[in-house]
Design an enzyme around this catalytic site. Structure first.
Site, short mmCIF file in Angstrom:
data_model
loop_
_atom_site.label_atom_id
_atom_site.label_comp_id
_atom_site.label_asym_id
_atom_site.label_seq_id
_atom_site.Cartn_x
_atom_site.Cartn_y
_atom_site.Cartn_z
N ASP A 190 0.82 -1.21 0.00
CA ASP A 190 0.00 0.00 0.00
C ASP A 190 0.86 1.26 0.00
OD1 ASP A 190 -2.35 1.50 0.05
OD2 ASP A 190 -2.32 1.64 2.23
N GLU A 427 3.93 -7.81 7.89
CA GLU A 427 2.63 -8.43 7.64
C GLU A 427 2.70 -9.65 6.71
OE1 GLU A 427 -0.32 -5.53 6.57
OE2 GLU A 427 -0.24 -4.56 8.52
N TYR A 481 -5.93 -2.19 13.40
CA TYR A 481 -6.72 -1.02 13.00
C TYR A 481 -8.15 -1.13 13.50
CZ TYR A 481 -2.84 0.49 10.10
OH TYR A 481 -1.61 0.94 9.67
N GLU A 517 1.47 -0.29 14.30
CA GLU A 517 0.56 0.49 13.44
C GLU A 517 -0.83 0.52 14.05
OE1 GLU A 517 0.40 -0.50 9.27
OE2 GLU A 517 2.56 -0.92 9.16
#
Length: 612
Positions: A190, A427, A481, A517
Protein backbone atom coordinates in the site's frame (compact mmCIF):
# COMPACT_ATOMS: atom_id res chain seq x y z
CA UNK A 1 3.96 -7.85 -5.55
CA UNK A 2 0.42 -9.10 -6.16
CA UNK A 3 -0.57 -12.28 -4.37
CA UNK A 4 3.05 -13.40 -4.04
CA UNK A 5 3.86 -10.58 -1.66
CA UNK A 6 6.52 -7.95 -2.20
CA UNK A 7 10.14 -8.99 -1.82
CA UNK A 8 12.90 -6.56 -2.72
CA UNK A 9 16.17 -8.46 -2.93
CA UNK A 10 19.79 -7.83 -3.66
CA UNK A 11 21.58 -9.21 -6.65
CA UNK A 12 24.80 -11.18 -6.53
CA UNK A 13 26.99 -8.71 -8.39
CA UNK A 14 27.21 -6.33 -5.44
CA UNK A 15 30.62 -5.15 -4.33
CA UNK A 16 29.08 -2.81 -1.74
CA UNK A 17 30.35 -3.31 1.77
CA UNK A 18 28.29 -0.92 3.87
CA UNK A 19 30.90 1.86 3.99
CA UNK A 20 29.43 5.24 3.13
CA UNK A 21 31.41 7.66 0.93
CA UNK A 22 34.08 9.61 2.75
CA UNK A 23 36.67 12.21 1.77
CA UNK A 24 39.98 12.20 3.64
CA UNK A 25 43.74 12.05 3.08
CA UNK A 26 43.47 8.66 1.35
CA UNK A 27 39.98 8.66 -0.21
CA UNK A 28 37.98 10.93 -2.45
CA UNK A 29 34.64 10.90 -4.22
CA UNK A 30 32.75 12.90 -6.80
CA UNK A 31 28.99 13.24 -6.82
CA UNK A 32 27.18 12.49 -10.07
CA UNK A 33 23.93 14.02 -8.78
CA UNK A 34 22.28 16.38 -11.21
CA UNK A 35 20.35 16.24 -14.47
CA UNK A 36 20.78 12.98 -16.38
CA UNK A 37 19.49 12.31 -19.89
CA UNK A 38 16.29 10.25 -19.67
CA UNK A 39 14.57 8.07 -22.27
CA UNK A 40 11.48 5.96 -21.61
CA UNK A 41 10.71 2.79 -23.52
CA UNK A 42 7.08 1.90 -24.34
CA UNK A 43 5.10 0.45 -21.45
CA UNK A 44 6.11 -3.13 -20.65
CA UNK A 45 8.39 -3.43 -23.68
CA UNK A 46 10.74 -6.37 -24.10
CA UNK A 47 13.81 -4.18 -23.79
CA UNK A 48 14.03 -2.29 -27.05
CA UNK A 49 17.08 -0.46 -25.76
CA UNK A 50 19.02 -3.69 -25.32
CA UNK A 51 18.13 -4.95 -28.78
CA UNK A 52 19.21 -1.64 -30.33
CA UNK A 53 22.24 -1.22 -28.03
CA UNK A 54 21.25 2.13 -26.57
CA UNK A 55 24.08 1.76 -24.06
CA UNK A 56 26.51 2.39 -26.96
CA UNK A 57 24.68 5.52 -28.14
CA UNK A 58 24.42 9.13 -27.02
CA UNK A 59 20.88 9.29 -25.64
CA UNK A 60 20.87 13.08 -25.93
CA UNK A 61 20.36 12.64 -29.66
CA UNK A 62 17.07 10.73 -29.27
CA UNK A 63 13.97 12.68 -30.24
CA UNK A 64 12.11 11.60 -27.12
CA UNK A 65 15.02 12.33 -24.79
CA UNK A 66 14.53 14.66 -21.85
CA UNK A 67 16.35 15.17 -18.55
CA UNK A 68 15.60 13.75 -15.12
CA UNK A 69 17.08 14.84 -11.79
CA UNK A 70 19.15 12.32 -9.84
CA UNK A 71 18.29 11.52 -7.13
CA UNK A 72 14.52 11.43 -7.53
CA UNK A 73 11.71 9.21 -8.71
CA UNK A 74 10.67 10.03 -12.25
CA UNK A 75 6.95 9.36 -11.71
CA UNK A 76 5.70 12.75 -10.50
CA UNK A 77 7.88 15.09 -12.53
CA UNK A 78 5.68 15.45 -15.61
CA UNK A 79 1.99 16.01 -16.36
CA UNK A 80 1.92 12.75 -18.34
CA UNK A 81 0.14 9.77 -16.78
CA UNK A 82 2.20 7.47 -19.00
CA UNK A 83 5.29 8.53 -17.07
CA UNK A 84 3.58 8.38 -13.68
CA UNK A 85 2.18 4.89 -14.28
CA UNK A 86 5.03 3.53 -16.39
CA UNK A 87 5.82 -0.16 -16.10
CA UNK A 88 9.05 -1.36 -17.68
CA UNK A 89 12.34 0.05 -18.89
CA UNK A 90 13.68 3.57 -18.66
CA UNK A 91 17.22 4.69 -19.50
CA UNK A 92 19.46 7.18 -17.72
CA UNK A 93 22.75 8.52 -19.05
CA UNK A 94 25.35 11.04 -17.93
CA UNK A 95 28.89 11.99 -18.90
CA UNK A 96 31.82 12.12 -16.52
CA UNK A 97 35.39 13.33 -16.92
CA UNK A 98 37.86 11.67 -14.59
CA UNK A 99 40.29 14.27 -13.19
CA UNK A 100 43.85 13.97 -14.46
CA UNK A 101 45.22 14.53 -10.93
CA UNK A 102 43.79 11.22 -9.70
CA UNK A 103 46.80 8.92 -9.09
CA UNK A 104 47.34 6.36 -11.82
CA UNK A 105 47.22 3.49 -9.35
CA UNK A 106 43.95 4.63 -7.77
CA UNK A 107 41.01 2.20 -7.71
CA UNK A 108 37.76 3.63 -9.07
CA UNK A 109 34.27 2.53 -8.03
CA UNK A 110 30.85 3.59 -9.27
CA UNK A 111 28.46 3.61 -6.31
CA UNK A 112 24.65 3.76 -6.45
CA UNK A 113 22.92 4.45 -3.13
CA UNK A 114 19.56 3.14 -4.39
CA UNK A 115 18.01 2.23 -7.74
CA UNK A 116 14.47 0.89 -7.84
CA UNK A 117 14.01 -1.83 -8.88
CA UNK A 118 16.26 -3.60 -11.37
CA UNK A 119 19.33 -1.94 -12.88
CA UNK A 120 21.89 -2.76 -15.53
CA UNK A 121 24.91 -0.44 -15.52
CA UNK A 122 27.14 0.34 -18.53
CA UNK A 123 30.32 2.41 -18.72
CA UNK A 124 31.48 3.43 -22.17
CA UNK A 125 29.14 0.88 -23.71
CA UNK A 126 30.35 -2.05 -21.60
CA UNK A 127 28.14 -3.84 -19.07
CA UNK A 128 29.83 -3.64 -15.67
CA UNK A 129 27.10 -5.27 -13.57
CA UNK A 130 23.46 -5.55 -12.61
CA UNK A 131 21.49 -5.26 -9.41
CA UNK A 132 18.05 -6.39 -8.25
CA UNK A 133 16.25 -4.55 -5.48
CA UNK A 134 16.01 -0.96 -4.34
CA UNK A 135 16.83 0.77 -1.04
CA UNK A 136 20.36 -0.56 -0.45
CA UNK A 137 23.65 0.55 -2.03
CA UNK A 138 25.71 -1.32 -4.58
CA UNK A 139 28.94 -0.52 -6.38
CA UNK A 140 31.19 -1.80 -9.12
CA UNK A 141 34.88 -1.28 -9.78
CA UNK A 142 35.29 0.48 -13.11
CA UNK A 143 37.98 1.62 -15.50
CA UNK A 144 37.53 5.21 -16.59
CA UNK A 145 39.62 7.31 -18.91
CA UNK A 146 41.22 10.63 -17.95
CA UNK A 147 41.74 11.59 -21.59
CA UNK A 148 38.14 11.13 -22.77
CA UNK A 149 34.65 11.83 -21.46
CA UNK A 150 33.16 8.68 -19.96
CA UNK A 151 29.58 7.72 -20.67
CA UNK A 152 27.58 6.14 -17.81
CA UNK A 153 24.28 4.51 -18.79
CA UNK A 154 21.78 2.85 -16.47
CA UNK A 155 18.78 0.83 -17.64
CA UNK A 156 16.11 0.69 -14.92
CA UNK A 157 13.03 -1.49 -14.69
CA UNK A 158 10.49 -0.84 -11.92
CA UNK A 159 9.29 -4.42 -11.76
CA UNK A 160 11.94 -7.16 -11.85
CA UNK A 161 14.57 -8.44 -14.22
CA UNK A 162 13.56 -10.31 -17.38
CA UNK A 163 13.91 -13.72 -15.76
CA UNK A 164 12.43 -13.11 -12.31
CA UNK A 165 8.94 -11.74 -12.94
CA UNK A 166 6.70 -13.98 -10.79
CA UNK A 167 3.32 -15.34 -11.89
CA UNK A 168 0.49 -12.94 -11.28
CA UNK A 169 2.71 -9.87 -11.59
CA UNK A 170 0.81 -8.67 -14.64
CA UNK A 171 -2.79 -9.36 -15.60
CA UNK A 172 -3.40 -9.07 -19.32
CA UNK A 173 -6.90 -8.08 -20.44
CA UNK A 174 -8.38 -9.38 -23.66
CA UNK A 175 -11.60 -8.74 -25.52
CA UNK A 176 -13.08 -5.92 -27.57
CA UNK A 177 -13.39 -3.61 -24.58
CA UNK A 178 -9.59 -3.52 -24.02
CA UNK A 179 -6.86 -2.14 -26.30
CA UNK A 180 -4.46 -4.71 -27.68
CA UNK A 181 -1.73 -5.52 -25.15
CA UNK A 182 -3.55 -3.82 -22.26
CA UNK A 183 -2.58 -5.10 -18.81
CA UNK A 184 -2.80 -4.10 -15.18
CA UNK A 185 -0.15 -4.30 -12.51
CA UNK A 186 -1.36 -4.93 -8.98
CA UNK A 187 1.39 -4.58 -6.37
CA UNK A 188 0.75 -6.24 -3.02
CA UNK A 189 1.74 -3.22 -0.94
CA UNK A 190 0.00 0.00 0.00
CA UNK A 191 2.49 2.58 -1.21
CA UNK A 192 3.27 3.96 -4.65
CA UNK A 193 5.82 2.02 -6.68
CA UNK A 194 8.19 4.94 -7.19
CA UNK A 195 11.04 4.15 -9.55
CA UNK A 196 14.29 5.46 -10.92
CA UNK A 197 17.66 6.38 -9.44
CA UNK A 198 16.31 7.26 -6.01
CA UNK A 199 19.48 8.11 -4.08
CA UNK A 200 22.84 9.68 -4.86
CA UNK A 201 25.41 8.31 -7.29
CA UNK A 202 29.14 8.65 -6.65
CA UNK A 203 32.48 7.95 -8.26
CA UNK A 204 34.72 6.77 -5.40
CA UNK A 205 38.54 6.75 -5.47
CA UNK A 206 40.70 4.62 -3.19
CA UNK A 207 44.30 3.53 -3.17
CA UNK A 208 45.36 0.12 -4.55
CA UNK A 209 44.87 -1.32 -1.03
CA UNK A 210 41.60 -0.34 0.59
CA UNK A 211 39.13 -1.14 3.36
CA UNK A 212 35.90 -2.87 2.37
CA UNK A 213 34.14 -3.46 5.67
CA UNK A 214 34.35 -2.47 9.33
CA UNK A 215 32.51 -4.25 12.15
CA UNK A 216 32.43 -2.63 15.59
CA UNK A 217 31.26 -4.14 18.88
CA UNK A 218 31.61 -1.78 21.86
CA UNK A 219 31.80 -3.30 25.35
CA UNK A 220 30.66 -1.04 28.17
CA UNK A 221 31.68 -3.33 31.02
CA UNK A 222 35.41 -3.39 30.33
CA UNK A 223 35.60 -0.12 28.38
CA UNK A 224 36.76 -1.76 25.18
CA UNK A 225 35.94 -1.92 21.49
CA UNK A 226 36.21 -5.15 19.51
CA UNK A 227 36.52 -4.62 15.80
CA UNK A 228 37.29 -6.43 12.58
CA UNK A 229 37.97 -5.24 9.07
CA UNK A 230 38.39 -6.81 5.69
CA UNK A 231 39.59 -5.36 2.45
CA UNK A 232 41.96 -5.70 -0.43
CA UNK A 233 45.26 -5.39 1.43
CA UNK A 234 48.75 -5.92 0.03
CA UNK A 235 50.95 -8.57 1.76
CA UNK A 236 53.19 -5.90 3.30
CA UNK A 237 50.34 -3.65 4.43
CA UNK A 238 49.78 -2.99 8.13
CA UNK A 239 46.31 -2.16 9.46
CA UNK A 240 45.79 -0.19 12.68
CA UNK A 241 42.71 0.79 14.62
CA UNK A 242 42.41 3.87 16.82
CA UNK A 243 39.49 4.99 18.97
CA UNK A 244 38.79 8.71 19.10
CA UNK A 245 36.63 10.17 21.85
CA UNK A 246 33.64 12.44 21.03
CA UNK A 247 35.95 15.46 20.90
CA UNK A 248 38.23 13.74 18.36
CA UNK A 249 41.14 12.88 20.69
CA UNK A 250 42.77 9.44 20.29
CA UNK A 251 42.42 7.33 23.42
CA UNK A 252 43.86 3.96 22.34
CA UNK A 253 45.70 2.18 19.53
CA UNK A 254 45.75 -1.41 18.31
CA UNK A 255 47.56 -2.96 15.34
CA UNK A 256 45.85 -5.55 13.20
CA UNK A 257 42.88 -6.16 10.94
CA UNK A 258 40.93 -7.21 14.04
CA UNK A 259 41.34 -6.99 17.78
CA UNK A 260 40.10 -5.44 21.01
CA UNK A 261 40.90 -1.83 21.87
CA UNK A 262 40.96 -0.97 25.57
CA UNK A 263 40.23 2.63 26.41
CA UNK A 264 42.66 4.44 28.65
CA UNK A 265 41.90 4.23 32.37
CA UNK A 266 41.72 7.99 32.53
CA UNK A 267 38.85 8.16 30.05
CA UNK A 268 35.36 8.52 31.50
CA UNK A 269 33.06 6.42 29.35
CA UNK A 270 30.17 8.35 27.83
CA UNK A 271 27.06 6.33 26.99
CA UNK A 272 24.82 6.87 23.97
CA UNK A 273 21.21 7.28 25.07
CA UNK A 274 17.94 7.59 23.19
CA UNK A 275 16.38 11.01 22.98
CA UNK A 276 14.85 11.95 26.32
CA UNK A 277 17.06 9.56 28.30
CA UNK A 278 20.44 11.26 28.05
CA UNK A 279 23.05 12.54 25.60
CA UNK A 280 24.26 11.03 22.32
CA UNK A 281 28.10 11.09 22.35
CA UNK A 282 29.59 9.43 19.29
CA UNK A 283 33.02 7.83 19.31
CA UNK A 284 35.07 7.10 16.18
CA UNK A 285 37.02 4.04 15.14
CA UNK A 286 39.75 5.15 12.75
CA UNK A 287 41.08 2.32 10.62
CA UNK A 288 44.35 3.07 8.82
CA UNK A 289 46.15 1.00 6.18
CA UNK A 290 49.89 1.60 6.02
CA UNK A 291 52.53 0.49 3.52
CA UNK A 292 56.16 1.29 4.20
CA UNK A 293 54.99 3.78 6.81
CA UNK A 294 52.76 5.65 4.35
CA UNK A 295 48.97 5.88 4.65
CA UNK A 296 47.31 4.14 1.69
CA UNK A 297 43.75 4.07 3.07
CA UNK A 298 41.88 5.59 5.97
CA UNK A 299 38.30 5.38 7.17
CA UNK A 300 36.52 6.89 10.19
CA UNK A 301 33.45 4.98 11.39
CA UNK A 302 31.34 6.47 14.18
CA UNK A 303 29.69 4.35 16.88
CA UNK A 304 28.22 4.67 20.34
CA UNK A 305 28.60 2.82 23.61
CA UNK A 306 25.20 1.35 24.37
CA UNK A 307 23.60 -2.02 24.94
CA UNK A 308 20.29 -3.45 23.75
CA UNK A 309 18.64 -6.22 25.75
CA UNK A 310 15.15 -7.43 26.47
CA UNK A 311 13.08 -9.30 29.01
CA UNK A 312 9.71 -10.95 28.59
CA UNK A 313 8.13 -7.53 29.19
CA UNK A 314 10.46 -4.75 28.07
CA UNK A 315 13.06 -3.51 25.61
CA UNK A 316 16.10 -2.26 27.53
CA UNK A 317 18.73 0.21 26.37
CA UNK A 318 21.78 0.46 28.63
CA UNK A 319 19.85 -1.69 31.07
CA UNK A 320 17.04 0.83 31.37
CA UNK A 321 13.49 0.27 30.17
CA UNK A 322 12.88 1.99 26.85
CA UNK A 323 9.30 2.75 25.84
CA UNK A 324 8.93 3.49 22.14
CA UNK A 325 6.93 6.63 21.33
CA UNK A 326 7.09 6.59 17.61
CA UNK A 327 5.94 6.42 14.06
CA UNK A 328 5.60 4.25 11.05
CA UNK A 329 6.95 6.34 8.18
CA UNK A 330 7.70 6.43 4.49
CA UNK A 331 10.49 8.04 2.50
CA UNK A 332 7.86 9.87 0.49
CA UNK A 333 7.46 13.52 -0.48
CA UNK A 334 5.85 15.62 -3.14
CA UNK A 335 7.74 15.82 -6.45
CA UNK A 336 10.74 13.76 -5.26
CA UNK A 337 8.57 10.70 -4.63
CA UNK A 338 10.91 8.34 -2.79
CA UNK A 339 14.01 10.17 -3.98
CA UNK A 340 16.45 11.28 -1.29
CA UNK A 341 16.07 14.93 -0.33
CA UNK A 342 18.05 16.36 2.63
CA UNK A 343 15.47 19.12 3.05
CA UNK A 344 12.66 16.58 3.56
CA UNK A 345 14.86 14.49 5.86
CA UNK A 346 15.64 17.38 8.19
CA UNK A 347 12.02 18.54 8.19
CA UNK A 348 10.94 15.01 9.13
CA UNK A 349 13.35 14.77 12.04
CA UNK A 350 12.43 18.24 13.27
CA UNK A 351 8.71 17.44 13.18
CA UNK A 352 9.31 14.09 14.88
CA UNK A 353 11.10 15.91 17.68
CA UNK A 354 8.38 18.60 17.80
CA UNK A 355 5.89 15.82 18.57
CA UNK A 356 8.28 14.47 21.25
CA UNK A 357 8.79 11.15 19.46
CA UNK A 358 11.80 8.97 20.20
CA UNK A 359 11.69 6.22 17.56
CA UNK A 360 10.50 5.12 14.12
CA UNK A 361 10.39 2.01 11.97
CA UNK A 362 11.79 2.09 8.43
CA UNK A 363 8.54 0.80 7.00
CA UNK A 364 8.80 -1.01 4.64
CA UNK A 365 12.39 -0.90 3.42
CA UNK A 366 15.76 0.39 4.64
CA UNK A 367 15.90 4.19 4.55
CA UNK A 368 18.85 6.24 3.33
CA UNK A 369 22.26 6.06 4.98
CA UNK A 370 22.00 9.76 5.72
CA UNK A 371 18.88 9.16 7.83
CA UNK A 372 20.65 6.52 9.90
CA UNK A 373 23.51 8.91 10.61
CA UNK A 374 21.15 11.71 11.58
CA UNK A 375 19.26 9.36 13.89
CA UNK A 376 22.59 8.59 15.61
CA UNK A 377 23.24 12.28 16.14
CA UNK A 378 19.76 13.05 17.49
CA UNK A 379 19.22 9.91 19.56
CA UNK A 380 16.23 8.65 17.59
CA UNK A 381 15.81 4.89 17.98
CA UNK A 382 15.28 2.98 14.72
CA UNK A 383 13.76 -0.41 13.89
CA UNK A 384 15.28 -1.20 10.50
CA UNK A 385 13.10 -3.34 8.25
CA UNK A 386 13.80 -5.49 5.24
CA UNK A 387 11.78 -4.72 2.10
CA UNK A 388 9.60 -7.82 2.30
CA UNK A 389 5.92 -6.91 2.51
CA UNK A 390 2.90 -9.21 2.65
CA UNK A 391 4.83 -12.40 1.94
CA UNK A 392 2.65 -15.39 1.00
CA UNK A 393 5.00 -17.70 -0.89
CA UNK A 394 7.73 -19.28 1.24
CA UNK A 395 9.96 -21.20 -1.14
CA UNK A 396 13.72 -21.68 -1.26
CA UNK A 397 14.20 -19.15 -4.06
CA UNK A 398 12.54 -16.36 -2.10
CA UNK A 399 14.33 -17.38 1.07
CA UNK A 400 17.76 -17.26 -0.57
CA UNK A 401 17.17 -13.78 -1.94
CA UNK A 402 15.55 -12.60 1.29
CA UNK A 403 18.55 -13.84 3.26
CA UNK A 404 21.00 -12.07 0.97
CA UNK A 405 19.05 -8.84 1.36
CA UNK A 406 18.93 -9.22 5.14
CA UNK A 407 22.69 -9.68 5.38
CA UNK A 408 23.38 -6.67 3.18
CA UNK A 409 21.05 -4.53 5.32
CA UNK A 410 22.80 -5.58 8.54
CA UNK A 411 26.23 -5.02 6.98
CA UNK A 412 25.24 -1.47 6.07
CA UNK A 413 23.67 -0.43 9.39
CA UNK A 414 25.21 -2.62 12.10
CA UNK A 415 27.50 0.11 13.49
CA UNK A 416 24.72 2.64 14.07
CA UNK A 417 23.81 2.97 17.78
CA UNK A 418 20.37 4.29 16.78
CA UNK A 419 19.54 0.97 15.08
CA UNK A 420 18.31 -1.27 17.89
CA UNK A 421 16.30 -3.98 16.14
CA UNK A 422 16.03 -5.85 12.83
CA UNK A 423 12.58 -6.40 11.35
CA UNK A 424 12.53 -9.44 9.07
CA UNK A 425 9.20 -8.80 7.35
CA UNK A 426 6.03 -6.70 7.42
CA UNK A 427 2.63 -8.43 7.64
CA UNK A 428 3.55 -11.85 6.25
CA UNK A 429 0.93 -14.60 6.14
CA UNK A 430 2.40 -16.65 8.96
CA UNK A 431 -0.56 -18.98 9.35
CA UNK A 432 1.03 -21.14 6.65
CA UNK A 433 3.00 -24.14 7.94
CA UNK A 434 5.86 -23.58 5.52
CA UNK A 435 6.39 -20.04 6.82
CA UNK A 436 7.87 -21.34 10.08
CA UNK A 437 11.04 -22.87 8.64
CA UNK A 438 11.32 -20.03 6.12
CA UNK A 439 11.48 -17.41 8.87
CA UNK A 440 13.41 -19.56 11.34
CA UNK A 441 16.29 -19.73 8.89
CA UNK A 442 16.21 -15.95 8.34
CA UNK A 443 16.04 -15.21 12.07
CA UNK A 444 18.99 -17.54 12.63
CA UNK A 445 20.94 -15.62 9.98
CA UNK A 446 20.20 -12.30 11.70
CA UNK A 447 21.24 -13.67 15.12
CA UNK A 448 24.41 -15.17 13.66
CA UNK A 449 25.46 -12.05 11.74
CA UNK A 450 24.55 -9.70 14.59
CA UNK A 451 23.93 -11.28 18.00
CA UNK A 452 23.79 -7.86 19.70
CA UNK A 453 20.28 -6.89 18.57
CA UNK A 454 16.81 -8.40 18.89
CA UNK A 455 14.95 -9.64 15.83
CA UNK A 456 11.28 -8.96 15.20
CA UNK A 457 8.53 -9.41 12.63
CA UNK A 458 5.51 -7.17 12.17
CA UNK A 459 2.29 -9.20 12.31
CA UNK A 460 -0.85 -8.09 10.50
CA UNK A 461 -3.09 -10.58 8.67
CA UNK A 462 -2.46 -13.41 11.15
CA UNK A 463 -3.52 -13.39 14.79
CA UNK A 464 -2.14 -14.90 17.97
CA UNK A 465 -4.29 -18.02 17.51
CA UNK A 466 -3.12 -19.08 14.03
CA UNK A 467 0.44 -17.73 13.80
CA UNK A 468 3.23 -20.34 13.65
CA UNK A 469 6.33 -18.10 13.92
CA UNK A 470 6.05 -15.59 16.78
CA UNK A 471 7.84 -17.82 19.29
CA UNK A 472 10.95 -17.51 17.09
CA UNK A 473 11.35 -13.73 17.39
CA UNK A 474 12.70 -11.79 20.35
CA UNK A 475 10.13 -8.99 20.28
CA UNK A 476 6.67 -9.09 18.70
CA UNK A 477 5.35 -6.17 16.67
CA UNK A 478 1.66 -6.06 15.77
CA UNK A 479 -0.38 -3.85 13.41
CA UNK A 480 -4.04 -3.36 14.35
CA UNK A 481 -6.72 -1.02 13.00
CA UNK A 482 -9.64 -1.30 15.40
CA UNK A 483 -12.15 1.40 14.56
CA UNK A 484 -10.95 1.60 10.95
CA UNK A 485 -10.56 -1.65 9.02
CA UNK A 486 -12.20 -3.46 11.93
CA UNK A 487 -15.55 -2.09 13.21
CA UNK A 488 -15.32 1.28 11.49
CA UNK A 489 -17.57 3.79 13.20
CA UNK A 490 -17.84 1.81 16.42
CA UNK A 491 -15.32 3.71 18.49
CA UNK A 492 -16.69 2.24 21.71
CA UNK A 493 -15.26 -1.18 20.74
CA UNK A 494 -11.64 -0.03 20.39
CA UNK A 495 -10.52 -0.08 24.00
CA UNK A 496 -11.66 -3.61 24.81
CA UNK A 497 -10.54 -4.96 21.39
CA UNK A 498 -6.97 -3.63 21.66
CA UNK A 499 -6.57 -4.74 25.27
CA UNK A 500 -7.89 -8.25 24.59
CA UNK A 501 -5.93 -8.76 21.36
CA UNK A 502 -2.51 -7.71 22.65
CA UNK A 503 -3.02 -9.43 26.00
CA UNK A 504 -3.58 -12.72 24.16
CA UNK A 505 -0.36 -12.25 22.16
CA UNK A 506 1.46 -11.63 25.44
CA UNK A 507 -0.04 -14.64 27.24
CA UNK A 508 0.75 -17.04 24.41
CA UNK A 509 4.26 -15.95 23.45
CA UNK A 510 5.59 -14.13 26.55
CA UNK A 511 7.47 -11.55 24.51
CA UNK A 512 7.60 -7.74 24.66
CA UNK A 513 4.84 -6.34 22.45
CA UNK A 514 5.05 -3.15 20.36
CA UNK A 515 1.97 -1.95 18.52
CA UNK A 516 3.64 -0.72 15.35
CA UNK A 517 0.56 0.49 13.44
CA UNK A 518 -2.83 1.90 14.38
CA UNK A 519 -4.78 4.86 13.06
CA UNK A 520 -7.33 6.20 10.60
CA UNK A 521 -7.38 8.21 7.40
CA UNK A 522 -8.29 11.88 7.66
CA UNK A 523 -8.59 14.45 4.91
CA UNK A 524 -6.97 17.66 6.15
CA UNK A 525 -9.64 20.32 6.64
CA UNK A 526 -12.57 17.90 6.60
CA UNK A 527 -14.51 18.46 9.84
CA UNK A 528 -17.69 16.79 11.01
CA UNK A 529 -19.51 16.68 14.35
CA UNK A 530 -20.25 14.06 15.42
CA UNK A 531 -17.17 12.56 13.84
CA UNK A 532 -17.36 10.37 10.74
CA UNK A 533 -14.77 8.40 8.82
CA UNK A 534 -12.15 10.48 6.98
CA UNK A 535 -12.82 13.57 9.13
CA UNK A 536 -10.07 14.98 11.31
CA UNK A 537 -12.33 14.51 14.34
CA UNK A 538 -12.69 10.78 13.67
CA UNK A 539 -8.92 10.31 13.49
CA UNK A 540 -8.58 12.12 16.83
CA UNK A 541 -11.42 10.17 18.47
CA UNK A 542 -9.91 6.85 17.32
CA UNK A 543 -6.50 7.82 18.69
CA UNK A 544 -7.93 8.80 22.07
CA UNK A 545 -9.76 5.51 22.46
CA UNK A 546 -6.67 3.56 21.42
CA UNK A 547 -4.52 5.51 23.88
CA UNK A 548 -6.84 4.51 26.73
CA UNK A 549 -6.11 0.89 25.82
CA UNK A 550 -2.38 1.60 25.70
CA UNK A 551 -2.45 3.02 29.22
CA UNK A 552 -4.16 -0.11 30.49
CA UNK A 553 -1.69 -2.37 28.73
CA UNK A 554 1.32 -0.44 30.02
CA UNK A 555 0.15 -0.87 33.60
CA UNK A 556 -0.12 -4.63 32.97
CA UNK A 557 3.43 -4.71 31.43
CA UNK A 558 1.97 -5.92 28.15
CA UNK A 559 3.05 -3.01 25.94
CA UNK A 560 6.67 -2.04 25.21
CA UNK A 561 5.93 0.71 22.70
CA UNK A 562 3.39 2.44 20.50
CA UNK A 563 3.81 3.73 16.94
CA UNK A 564 1.15 5.66 15.04
CA UNK A 565 0.51 4.94 11.37
CA UNK A 566 1.50 7.22 9.83
CA UNK A 567 3.93 10.07 10.35
CA UNK A 568 2.75 11.88 7.19
CA UNK A 569 0.34 11.26 4.32
CA UNK A 570 1.95 9.36 1.44
CA UNK A 571 1.18 8.37 -2.13
CA UNK A 572 -0.33 5.01 -3.11
CA UNK A 573 -1.67 3.42 -6.26
CA UNK A 574 -5.17 4.46 -7.26
CA UNK A 575 -8.03 2.77 -5.43
CA UNK A 576 -11.50 3.47 -4.10
CA UNK A 577 -10.19 3.64 -0.51
CA UNK A 578 -7.36 6.02 -1.44
CA UNK A 579 -8.07 9.64 -2.33
CA UNK A 580 -4.75 10.72 -3.89
CA UNK A 581 -2.82 8.56 -1.47
CA UNK A 582 -3.01 7.26 2.07
CA UNK A 583 -4.17 9.93 4.52
CA UNK A 584 -3.41 8.26 7.83
CA UNK A 585 -0.65 10.76 8.49
CA UNK A 586 -0.83 13.00 11.53
CA UNK A 587 0.95 15.41 9.20
CA UNK A 588 -0.05 16.25 5.65
CA UNK A 589 2.23 15.21 2.84
CA UNK A 590 3.74 18.70 2.98
CA UNK A 591 4.49 18.08 6.69
CA UNK A 592 1.88 20.42 8.15
CA UNK A 593 0.13 19.20 11.33
CA UNK A 594 -3.44 17.95 11.40
CA UNK A 595 -5.43 17.99 14.63
CA UNK A 596 -4.11 14.50 15.33
CA UNK A 597 -0.53 15.80 15.52
CA UNK A 598 -1.40 17.97 18.51
CA UNK A 599 -3.07 15.03 20.28
CA UNK A 600 0.00 12.89 19.69
CA UNK A 601 2.35 15.68 20.73
CA UNK A 602 0.43 16.13 23.99
CA UNK A 603 0.56 12.41 24.71
CA UNK A 604 4.23 11.94 23.90
CA UNK A 605 5.20 15.03 25.90
CA UNK A 606 3.43 13.56 28.94
CA UNK A 607 6.09 10.83 29.03
CA UNK A 608 8.92 13.29 29.59
CA UNK A 609 11.26 13.29 32.58
CA UNK A 610 11.98 9.61 31.88
CA UNK A 611 8.60 8.56 33.26
CA UNK A 612 8.40 5.77 30.70
Amino acid sequence: MSRLGHLLVLGLFVLGDGLFVQRNAARDFHSLDGLWTFVREPRNSNGIGFAEKWYERDLRQFKNATVMPVPSAYNDLTADSRVRDHVGWVWYQTQYSKPVFVPKNARTFLRFSSVNYYAEVFVNGMLIGSHVGGHLPFEFEVKMSCEHVNSITVAVNNTLSHSTIPPGEFQYKTGEMYPKGFFTQTPGFDFFNYAGILRSVYVVFTGPSFIKEIKIQPNMENKSVSYSTNGDFCPSCMVTGTVLDPSGRPITLQAGTFGTLHLSEAHKLQLWWPRGYGDQPLYTLRVTVLKDGQVVDLYDEQFGFRTVSWTSDHLLINGKRFYCLGFGMHEDSELHGRGYDPVVMIKDFNMLEWMAGNCYRTSHYPYSEERAREADRRGIVVITETPAVGMKVFNSQNQKLHGQMLQEMIARDRNHPSTVMWSISNEPWTDKKESRQYYKDLIDIAHLVDPSRPVTMVYGPTGYSNDVTADLVDIICVNRYYGWYINMGYLQTINASVVYDLTQWKKKFKRPIILTEYGADSIAGLYQEPSVDFSEQYQVDLMRQTHLAFDTLRKKNVLAGEMIWNFADFMTAQGITRAVGNHKGVLTRSRQPKRAAYILKQRYESFRNNSY
